[in-house]
Design a protein around this motif. Structure first.
Motif, mmCIF file in Angstrom:
data_model
loop_
_atom_site.group_PDB
_atom_site.id
_atom_site.type_symbol
_atom_site.label_atom_id
_atom_site.label_comp_id
_atom_site.label_asym_id
_atom_site.label_seq_id
_atom_site.Cartn_x
_atom_site.Cartn_y
_atom_site.Cartn_z
ATOM 1 N N ASN A 233 0.721 -1.264 0.068
ATOM 2 C CA ASN A 233 0.120 0.006 -0.096
ATOM 3 C C ASN A 233 0.903 1.107 0.087
ATOM 4 O O ASN A 233 1.867 1.326 0.653
ATOM 5 C CB ASN A 233 -0.850 0.199 1.327
ATOM 6 C CG ASN A 233 -2.081 1.000 1.140
ATOM 7 O OD1 ASN A 233 -2.761 1.093 0.250
ATOM 8 N ND2 ASN A 233 -1.990 1.903 2.095
ATOM 9 N N VAL A 234 0.509 2.403 -0.838
ATOM 10 C CA VAL A 234 1.220 3.679 -0.884
ATOM 11 C C VAL A 234 0.382 4.547 -0.252
ATOM 12 O O VAL A 234 -0.853 4.480 -0.614
ATOM 13 C CB VAL A 234 1.873 3.972 -2.393
ATOM 14 C CG1 VAL A 234 3.025 2.957 -2.372
ATOM 15 C CG2 VAL A 234 0.751 3.820 -3.199
ATOM 16 N N LYS A 235 0.769 5.703 0.289
ATOM 17 C CA LYS A 235 0.051 6.858 0.664
ATOM 18 C C LYS A 235 0.958 8.037 0.425
ATOM 19 O O LYS A 235 2.042 8.239 0.593
ATOM 20 C CB LYS A 235 -0.218 6.765 2.392
ATOM 21 C CG LYS A 235 -0.940 5.444 2.715
ATOM 22 C CD LYS A 235 -0.743 5.482 4.158
ATOM 23 C CE LYS A 235 -1.399 6.701 4.960
ATOM 24 N NZ LYS A 235 -1.559 6.227 6.646
ATOM 25 N N MET A 236 0.289 9.272 0.126
ATOM 26 C CA MET A 236 0.840 10.487 -0.286
ATOM 27 C C MET A 236 -0.108 11.651 0.270
ATOM 28 O O MET A 236 -1.224 11.548 0.504
ATOM 29 C CB MET A 236 1.035 10.658 -1.634
ATOM 30 C CG MET A 236 2.136 9.744 -2.309
ATOM 31 S SD MET A 236 2.637 10.347 -3.989
ATOM 32 C CE MET A 236 3.684 11.777 -3.675
ATOM 33 N N LYS A 237 0.384 12.871 0.618
ATOM 34 C CA LYS A 237 -0.200 14.065 1.087
ATOM 35 C C LYS A 237 0.834 15.100 0.791
ATOM 36 O O LYS A 237 1.774 15.168 0.731
ATOM 37 C CB LYS A 237 -0.397 13.781 2.625
ATOM 38 C CG LYS A 237 0.605 13.888 3.653
ATOM 39 C CD LYS A 237 0.271 13.979 4.914
ATOM 40 C CE LYS A 237 1.682 14.080 5.948
ATOM 41 N NZ LYS A 237 1.237 14.272 7.435
ATOM 42 N N LEU A 238 -0.219 16.129 0.625
ATOM 43 C CA LEU A 238 0.506 17.386 0.119
ATOM 44 C C LEU A 238 -0.513 18.708 0.687
ATOM 45 O O LEU A 238 -1.447 18.746 0.665
ATOM 46 C CB LEU A 238 0.765 17.624 -1.316
ATOM 47 C CG LEU A 238 1.241 18.964 -1.793
ATOM 48 C CD1 LEU A 238 2.705 19.189 -1.237
ATOM 49 C CD2 LEU A 238 1.254 18.925 -3.254
ATOM 50 N N ASN A 239 0.223 19.539 1.472
ATOM 51 C CA ASN A 239 -0.437 20.716 2.083
ATOM 52 C C ASN A 239 -0.060 22.033 1.447
ATOM 53 O O ASN A 239 0.922 21.931 0.912
ATOM 54 C CB ASN A 239 -0.506 20.921 3.644
ATOM 55 C CG ASN A 239 0.928 21.166 3.935
ATOM 56 O OD1 ASN A 239 1.894 21.648 3.276
ATOM 57 N ND2 ASN A 239 1.032 20.807 5.346
ATOM 58 N N ASN A 240 -0.918 23.115 1.497
ATOM 59 C CA ASN A 240 -0.483 24.313 1.006
ATOM 60 C C ASN A 240 0.470 25.187 1.379
ATOM 61 O O ASN A 240 1.235 25.817 0.848
ATOM 62 C CB ASN A 240 -1.840 25.335 1.145
ATOM 63 C CG ASN A 240 -1.937 25.609 2.471
ATOM 64 O OD1 ASN A 240 -2.212 24.606 3.485
ATOM 65 N ND2 ASN A 240 -2.114 27.025 2.891
ATOM 66 N N HIS A 241 1.418 24.567 2.540
ATOM 67 C CA HIS A 241 2.692 25.215 2.929
ATOM 68 C C HIS A 241 3.883 24.197 2.086
ATOM 69 O O HIS A 241 4.846 24.592 2.471
ATOM 70 C CB HIS A 241 2.814 24.905 4.423
ATOM 71 C CG HIS A 241 1.681 25.445 5.165
ATOM 72 N ND1 HIS A 241 1.590 26.957 5.171
ATOM 73 C CD2 HIS A 241 0.717 25.098 5.878
ATOM 74 C CE1 HIS A 241 0.387 27.285 5.833
ATOM 75 N NE2 HIS A 241 -0.013 26.239 6.475
ATOM 76 N N GLY A 242 3.534 23.335 1.332
ATOM 77 C CA GLY A 242 4.540 22.680 0.571
ATOM 78 C C GLY A 242 4.947 21.355 1.179
ATOM 79 O O GLY A 242 6.193 20.941 0.531
#
Length: 276
Positions: A226-235
């Motif tokens: 399983n792979v997971k990713m995340k990104l927020n507006n602060h980079g």
């Protein structure tokens, strides 16, 4: 337990777990064993920077009683005793810690088809009180929680929220930090096993006019990976790769870096959990 609206602490929990769980910045190794008598024993070591720590945890379940005990390398001892159905559709949880015994608490949870209630009292003197109430159904629920300090007679916290749950999705809005923060989250599952999902979360803090928006997801490559990713507006970009080994053993690789400051050293985490 009845299938009701659940607890207030569950509001937004599925989205939060997908955006935070398994994103590591340390190195962890754990081994779990199970005896014929029903005792589960887990030994863990964690290395973060130049500091290492470890603990041994034991869990035992018998009928409607569960006991969890943990001892760490700094001689801290914590024990949690859970008893279900003392009163029908209820759960009673006692937490004791040593030497910081004042952080212990006694909690009572009650579940109804259209409501749930939790009441917790701290073991220090004078004891703080926490109360939460949820009304609704498993599909739609409203809830609120509050904390009360018996010494000053002031409310230490008060939060409220709403959640809508469907078989393939869940949306929540929570007004927290005494009305200073509002958080909205949505998670949508892409398969029946709920191993692949997309999630979004936005948080606004009124006192600072600060907004944080995070998107992420998980994808099941096969039944074991399983792979997971995340990104927020602060980079801030994070990624997780998790693979199931023999039995239920798991190896987890995690990395996080700032896309707006590529000169900074990325953070890496590794976890190996061996289970029979």
């Amino acid at each position: 337990m009845s299938k009701g609206p659940g607890l207030f602490s569950d509001f937004g929990k599925k989205a939060k777990d997908l955006l935070t769980r398994d994103y590591l910045s340390d190195h962890k190794f754990s081994v779990s064993t199970y005896s014929e008598s029903g005792v589960a024993l887990t030994t863990s070591t964690v290395k973060k920077g130049g500091y290492s720590s470890g603990d041994v945890a034991a869990q035992y379940k018998y009928n409607n009683i569960s006991t969890d005990v943990k001892v760490d390398t700094e001689s801290n001892i914590s024990a949690t005793f859970t008893v279900a159905e003392i009163v029908p559709s209820s759960k009673t949880i006692a937490t004791v810690k040593f030497p910081n015994y004042e952080s212990g608490k006694l909690e009572f949870q009650y579940f109804h088809p259209h409501a749930s209630l939790t009441a917790a009292v701290g073991l220090n003197k004078p004891p703080p009180l926490d109360l939460s109430v949820t009304l609704g159904t498993p599909t739609f629920a409203l809830g609120a929680e509050a904390g009360y300090e018996t010494t000053s007679g002031k409310l230490t916290k008060y939060n409220a929220g709403i959640t809508v749950t469907k078989p393939d999705s869940c949306a929540s809005i929570i007004l927290g930090d005494k009305g200073d923060t509002i958080k909205a989250s949505y998670i949508h599952y892409l398969d029946q096993l709920k191993k692949s999902a997309a999630v979004g979360e936005i948080t606004r803090k009124f006192s600072t006019n600060e907004n944080t928006f995070t998107v992420g997801g998980s994808y099941s490559i096969d039944g074991l990976t399983n792979v997971k990713m995340k990104l927020n507006n602060h980079g801030i970009l994070g990624a997780v790769l998790q693979h199931e080994l023999i039995g239920k053993s798991l190896v987890t690789l995690s990395s996080e870096f700032e896309t707006k400051a590529l000169d900074k050293t990325p953070r890496f985490g590794v976890a190996l959990a061996l289970k029979p």
